[in-house]
Design an enzyme around this catalytic site. Structure first.
Site, PDB file in Angstrom:
ATOM      1  CE  LYS A 174      -2.850   3.267   1.527  1.00  0.00           C
ATOM      2  NZ  LYS A 174      -1.924   4.374   1.161  1.00  0.00           N
ATOM      3  N   GLY A 227       6.133   5.203   8.714  1.00  0.00           N
ATOM      4  CA  GLY A 227       5.283   6.382   8.662  1.00  0.00           C
ATOM      5  C   GLY A 227       5.194   7.037  10.028  1.00  0.00           C
ATOM      6  CB  THR A 231      -0.214   5.898  10.695  1.00  0.00           C
ATOM      7  OG1 THR A 231      -0.733   7.138  10.188  1.00  0.00           O
ATOM      8  CG2 THR A 231      -0.727   4.769   9.839  1.00  0.00           C
ATOM      9  CD  GLU A 250      11.884   4.033  10.157  1.00  0.00           C
ATOM     10  OE1 GLU A 250      11.471   4.971  10.895  1.00  0.00           O
ATOM     11  OE2 GLU A 250      12.426   4.222   9.056  1.00  0.00           O
ATOM     12  CB  CYS A 285      12.460   8.310   9.062  1.00  0.00           C
ATOM     13  SG  CYS A 285      13.537   7.134   8.259  1.00  0.00           S
ATOM     14  CD  GLU A 384       9.375  12.608  12.209  1.00  0.00           C
ATOM     15  OE1 GLU A 384       8.270  12.056  12.325  1.00  0.00           O
ATOM     16  OE2 GLU A 384      10.365  12.051  11.716  1.00  0.00           O
TER      17      GLU A 384
HETATM   18  P1  ADP Z   1       2.933  10.739   6.980  1.00  0.00           P
HETATM   19  O1  ADP Z   1       2.442  11.585   8.119  1.00  0.00           O
HETATM   20  O2  ADP Z   1       4.399  10.661   6.822  1.00  0.00           O
HETATM   21  O3  ADP Z   1       2.150  10.925   5.705  1.00  0.00           O
HETATM   22  P2  ADP Z   1       1.335   8.514   7.566  1.00  0.00           P
HETATM   23  O4  ADP Z   1       1.552   7.625   8.713  1.00  0.00           O
HETATM   24  O5  ADP Z   1       0.117   9.372   7.561  1.00  0.00           O
HETATM   25  O6  ADP Z   1       2.655   9.303   7.446  1.00  0.00           O
HETATM   26  O7  ADP Z   1       1.342   7.723   6.194  1.00  0.00           O
HETATM   27  C1  ADP Z   1       2.180   6.616   5.935  1.00  0.00           C
HETATM   28  C2  ADP Z   1       1.356   5.561   5.239  1.00  0.00           C
HETATM   29  O8  ADP Z   1       0.324   5.135   6.128  1.00  0.00           O
HETATM   30  C3  ADP Z   1       0.637   6.029   3.979  1.00  0.00           C
HETATM   31  O9  ADP Z   1       0.693   4.976   3.008  1.00  0.00           O
HETATM   32  C4  ADP Z   1      -0.773   6.264   4.449  1.00  0.00           C
HETATM   33  O10 ADP Z   1      -1.724   6.116   3.409  1.00  0.00           O
HETATM   34  C5  ADP Z   1      -0.924   5.168   5.479  1.00  0.00           C
HETATM   35  N1  ADP Z   1      -1.960   5.432   6.495  1.00  0.00           N
HETATM   36  C6  ADP Z   1      -2.351   6.630   7.000  1.00  0.00           C
HETATM   37  N2  ADP Z   1      -3.333   6.472   7.928  1.00  0.00           N
HETATM   38  C7  ADP Z   1      -3.576   5.140   8.010  1.00  0.00           C
HETATM   39  C8  ADP Z   1      -4.466   4.327   8.805  1.00  0.00           C
HETATM   40  N3  ADP Z   1      -5.316   4.851   9.675  1.00  0.00           N
HETATM   41  N4  ADP Z   1      -4.398   2.982   8.646  1.00  0.00           N
HETATM   42  C9  ADP Z   1      -3.532   2.419   7.780  1.00  0.00           C
HETATM   43  N5  ADP Z   1      -2.692   3.127   6.998  1.00  0.00           N
HETATM   44  C10 ADP Z   1      -2.696   4.465   7.109  1.00  0.00           C
END
Ligand code: ADP
Length: 480
Positions: A174, A227, A231, A250, A285, A384
């Protein structure tokens, strides 16, 4: 660009969710749309991956046969490096020179590394009494879901994909909403190189919809993620609420870069420290986002830093003269500016930057920003930013430097600049982080693991240790 689809069972398929618009951070233009996978689409992707795993089309191939295909993928990534880098830069905004090395360059190396490794990691014969044979097998776990971010989609995608595939698993990938294009092409490359259908499915879409459906899925065995911490928490909760899938996270950091007055080459330290935070507009990161500098050299060092920061050419990431590209999205840019405002309200002083630039391009660019006088309880010290914003704090002793370095909830990376070997080793021992750079910052290659402690996460990418996430240890106890 044509509207993008999901990659399921070896072919392009429509998604049932409302498509997402892909906007280029370079100039604000609309590039294309991405299919959004609904939870039904995610079910189809997981079922396809499970079928592929169960019938052994990949999981039971001889290791040498898997190796051949992964090697071919590495070669193809390398052969298409320029096209892949351009594709990725168009939706994520990273400066091309760095993207070329860090994205296809690194991804090709990662596929090659795990291809070479996969027939060299063996199980064990246990030291049992002579009437028993104890075996320890490393079995693939089954279906792996990998959710990856937008800062380095190919590099981080490959860190998850290559070791998972090497061990015989099936994977559902994804990508992030604003960095899916190069990973969709990678899926196609994998298929063209002979990876059997269903072994890799790519579901694009929104995190809260597509990502969440994967996280809650009852038939995903392992979740690997890079990410945000927010999340990461959702993923752990989803695991607890579903099938207790293993989750490896991570989660970024607020990495201290400590400069002692005895460092051998302070100008070199300043130059590397500037790139350690400002490359890819700070969207890294392990970015060295928290400079801790010995008070006796503070003013001089900040002057040097400022010179390097102001000399950096920020601009169109596809222009080879640009050293720093675009901030990934207007939402991220707005968040960066809010962090700067808050730092000022908490007593910080702006040395340079602090604002959006190049508005006329229609893109999202920010000037490299240095904020001094940041105290330990300030938000800029603790949180961050994921943008080109360097927090600077002075210290008076080695003890205080270590205390300050360890005073956040994160623990991903650190840097230490000193000519004193004993001090360097004391710092390595005392710093609560997954990696400590000494007299350099960044650049650690595939041979060493990358992973955090504390709220920077768990589990490791890179090196042979990354394989552990994708195997189950299975024992056999045989009476002779
Ligand atoms: P950033 O703040 O760096 O964008 P995120 O954690 O929001 O980091 O995003 C990293 C990945 O996690 C992306 O592929 C995003 O679509 C996915 N993501 C964001 N929210 C969710 C969630 N609630 N459940 C699963 N995946 C998620």
């Amino acid at each position: 660009m044509a509207p993008q689809k999901l990659f399921l069972e070896g072919s392009w398929q429509e998604g049932q969710g409302t498509p997402l618009t892909v906007t280029s951070p370079i100039d604000g233009s609309v590039l294309t749309t991405l299919a959004a996978a609904s939870s039904d689409d995610v079910d189809r992707a997981v079922a396809s991956a499970r079928r592929a795993f169960a019938d052994g089309r990949w999981s039971r191939l001889a290791p040498a046969a898997r190796k051949k295909i992964l090697m071919r993928i590495a070669d193809r990534i390398e052969a298409e490096a320029v096209e892949l880098a351009v594709l990725g830069v168009r939706d994520n905004g990273t400066e091309f020179n760095m993207a070329l090395k860090a994205e296809p360059g690194s991804a090709a190396g990662t596929f090659r590394y795990y291809a070479e490794a996969l027939d060299k990691v063996a199980g064990e014969v246990a030291p049992t009494p002579p009437d028993v044979l104890g075996l320890v097998h490393r079995a693939p776990v089954g279906v792996v879901a990998a959710i990856v971010p937008w800062n380095f989609p190919l590099m981080i995608g490959a860190w998850k994909l290559a070791p998972a595939l090497a061990m015989g698993n099936s994977v559902i990938l994804k990508p992030a909403e604003s960095a899916s294009l190069s990973l969709l092409r990678l899926a196609e490359i994998c298929a063209e190189c002979g990876l059997p259908d269903g072994v890799l499915n790519v579901v694009t879409g929104r995190g809260t919809e597509t990502g969440a459906a994967l996280a809650h899925h009852m038939d995903v065995d392992v979740m690997v993620f890079t990410g945000s911490g927010a999340t990461g928490r959702h993923l752990l909760a989803a695991s607890a609420q579903s099938n207790l899938k293993r989750c490896y996270l991570e989660l970024g950091g607020k990495s201290p870069n400590i400069v002692f007055a005895d460092a051998k080459d302070l100008d070199q330290a300043a130059k590397v420290a500037a790139m350690g935070i400002f490359r890819n507009s700070g969207q890294v990161c392990v970015a060295g986002s928290r400079l801790l500098v010995e008070r006796s050299i503070h003013d001089h060092f900040v002057d040097q830093l400022k010179t390097h920061a102001e000399a950096l050419r920020v601009g169109d990431p596809l222009d080879l003269n640009s050293q720093i590209g675009a901030v990934n999205s207007s939402a991220q840019l707005a968040a960066n500016l809010r962090h700067v405002d808050q730092a000022l309200s908490e007593g910080g002083n702006i040395v340079c930057g602090g604002q959006q630039i190049l508005q006329k391009t229609g893109g999202t660019y920010m000037a490299p920003t240095i904020v001094t006088g940041v105290t330990r309880d300030a938000a800029l010290f603790q949180n961050e930013v994921f943008g080109p914003v360097l927090s600077v704090t002075a210290f008076d002793s080695e003890e205080e430097a270590i205390q300050l370095a360890n005073a956040t909830s994160y623990g991903l990376a650190a840097g230490v600049w000193t000519a004193d070997l004993s001090r360097a080793h004391r710092c390595i021992a005392e710093l609560r982080t997954g990696v400590v750079h000494v007299n350099t910052y960044g650049g650690a290659d595939m041979t060493v693991p990358l992973g955090g402690v504390g709220q920077s996460g768990n589990g490791h990418d890179k090196s042979l240790y990354a394989l552990d996430k994708f195997v189950d240890l299975k024992s056999a106890w045989i009476q002779l």
